[in-house]
Design an enzyme around this catalytic site. Structure first.
Site, short mmCIF file in Angstrom:
data_model
loop_
_atom_site.label_atom_id
_atom_site.label_comp_id
_atom_site.label_asym_id
_atom_site.label_seq_id
_atom_site.Cartn_x
_atom_site.Cartn_y
_atom_site.Cartn_z
N CYS A 89 0.74 -1.21 -0.18
CA CYS A 89 -0.04 0.06 -0.06
C CYS A 89 0.99 1.20 0.01
O CYS A 89 0.46 2.03 -0.21
CB CYS A 89 -0.84 0.03 1.31
SG CYS A 89 -2.20 -1.43 1.07
N HIS A 341 -9.07 3.77 -1.33
CA HIS A 341 -7.72 3.50 -1.20
C HIS A 341 -7.30 2.65 -2.31
O HIS A 341 -7.49 1.71 -2.46
CB HIS A 341 -7.51 2.58 0.07
CG HIS A 341 -6.15 2.21 0.25
ND1 HIS A 341 -5.04 2.64 -0.34
CD2 HIS A 341 -6.06 0.93 0.99
CE1 HIS A 341 -3.94 1.88 0.19
NE2 HIS A 341 -4.23 1.08 0.87
N CYS A 371 0.32 2.38 6.57
CA CYS A 371 0.47 1.10 6.80
C CYS A 371 0.70 0.11 5.64
O CYS A 371 0.03 0.79 4.66
CB CYS A 371 -0.44 0.11 7.93
SG CYS A 371 -2.37 0.15 7.17
#
Length: 385
Positions: A89, A341, A371
């Site tokens: 990510c 996201h 994260c």
């Protein structure tokens, strides 16, 4: 000492899964923001030395070094190369780090950093499944590693399990998470209605604004959702949305600023990345932030604004508890729970929003963290100029 400056930063609106950007090729998503970056900055595109883009699940339309494909799809000079980064990510935040490090090292002067992702076309973890199945492999990337099993046993390695572990370790209730999620939607809706994202977004087709925020969500609707894990408290309402989008930034050296007549908007003050427990996975922003602040001699109160990715509500809530940050300075325009996201693009998207919001409010320092798979977290601190 060399400096790395952010000269320009743009993003697409973030589309919902199956929404207005769902049919757009991910290379065209990236090309769209790259073209806007070149046009807004006024640079000669032939002066760009590299294109560093984040992207996950690089199969199908996302395969073949999509950073390079994005640049070429934008109709820009063939002599400019590209490289694709996967730090899960945090991929496009790492792309920014690599671009800035190239400039800080003195080996590059002008680099495009960013990311692109179509989660509509390539669902999360699709790439690993597609690669494994023809080989008769049905288990995840850790299965079969004697060293991994000796260290971590057979504990499940997935983001939902990690988010649940965080909620339990930091005593975060379902009500806490749902209140946070509702606040994310309300902040995002306010930002859209007040035009806060207008300058940073470049409309694509009929998609002119972020599709994720839900104006009709209520505490009652959230409370009615079933937890993702049996006996758990994490629900879809407390999780980031599956999304499509792209973002890009132009990073320049002092020499490039002078030679091309550019106007720096922010200075990259600090770059670092740290790791933590890969089973809990999502709590690494806590030690990573502590590490960054120690290295810079700063405190969390020095940060006028913070963008921390809302992969799940407990990620941010645990970080707030540990850092003591003022919630009024964190994700002030909502986050991934409301805005989405798009994995490989989110890091660059958050930095784009952070820069524009610092400019809108007159803040000086901004911190970004998120994260990442494997129990990792990048931290970037910028200083608005």
């Amino acid at each position: 000492m060399a400096e790395a400056y952010i000269v320009e930063a743009v993003r697409t609106p973030v589309g919902r899964r199956g929404g207005g950007l769902g049919a757009v090729h991910p290379a065209d998503l990236g090309a769209h923001v790259i073209k806007a970056l070149v046009e807004r900055s006024g640079i000669d595109p032939a002066a760009v030395e590299d294109v560093v883009f984040g992207c996950l699940d690089t199969v199908g339309p996302q395969a073949g070094d999509i950073a390079r494909t994005c640049w070429l799809a934008a109709g820009l000079p063939e002599e400019v190369p590209g490289v694709t980064i996967d730090r899960q990510c945090g991929s496009s935040q790492q792309a920014l780090h690599f671009a800035a490090q190239g400039v800080l090292s003195g080996t590059q002067d002008l680099v495009v950093a960013g990311g692109t992702q179509s989660m509509t076309q390539i669902p999360i973890a699709f790439a690993s499944r597609q690669a494994a199945e023809p080989l008769g492999l049905t288990e995840g990337p850790y299965a079969g590693s004697e060293g991994w099993r000796a260290r971590y046993g057979d504990a499940p390695v997935n983001q939902f399990h990690g988010a649940q572990l965080i909620a339990e370790k930091w005593d975060i209730s379902r009500q806490d998470m749902e209140e946070f999620a509702l606040r994310s939607h309300r902040r995002a809706i306010r930002a859209i209605d007040e035009g806060r994202f207008a300058r940073e977004t470049v409309a694509l087709g009929d998609v002119t604004t972020d599709e994720g925020p839900r104006r009709d969500t209520t505490p009652e609707k959230m409370a009615a959702l079933k937890p993702v894990l049996d006996g758990g408290t994490i629900t879809a309402a407390c999780s980031s949305q599956i999304s499509d989008g792209a973002a890009a930034l132009l990073i320049a050296s002092e020499r490039a600023v002078a030679e091309h007549g550019l106007t720096p908007r922010a200075r990259v003050h600090h770059l670092s990345v740290r790791g933590e427990d890969p089973i809990r996975m999502l709590s690494a922003p806590i030690p990573a932030t502590a590490y960054a602040l120690k290295k810079t001699g700063m405190t969390i109160d020095d940060m006028d604004l913070v963008e921390i990715n809302e992969a799940f509500a407990p990620v941010v809530l645990a970080w707030l508890k540990e850092t003591g940050a003022d919630p009024g300075r964190v994700n002030v325009n909502g986050g991934g729970i409301a805005l989405g996201h798009p994995l490989g693009a989110t890091g660059a998207k958050l930095m784009t929003t952070l820069l524009h919001e610092l400019e809108r409010t007159g803040g000086r320092y901004g911190l970004q963290t998120m994260c990442e798979g494997g129990g990792q977290a990048n931290v970037t601190i910028i200083e608005r100029l």
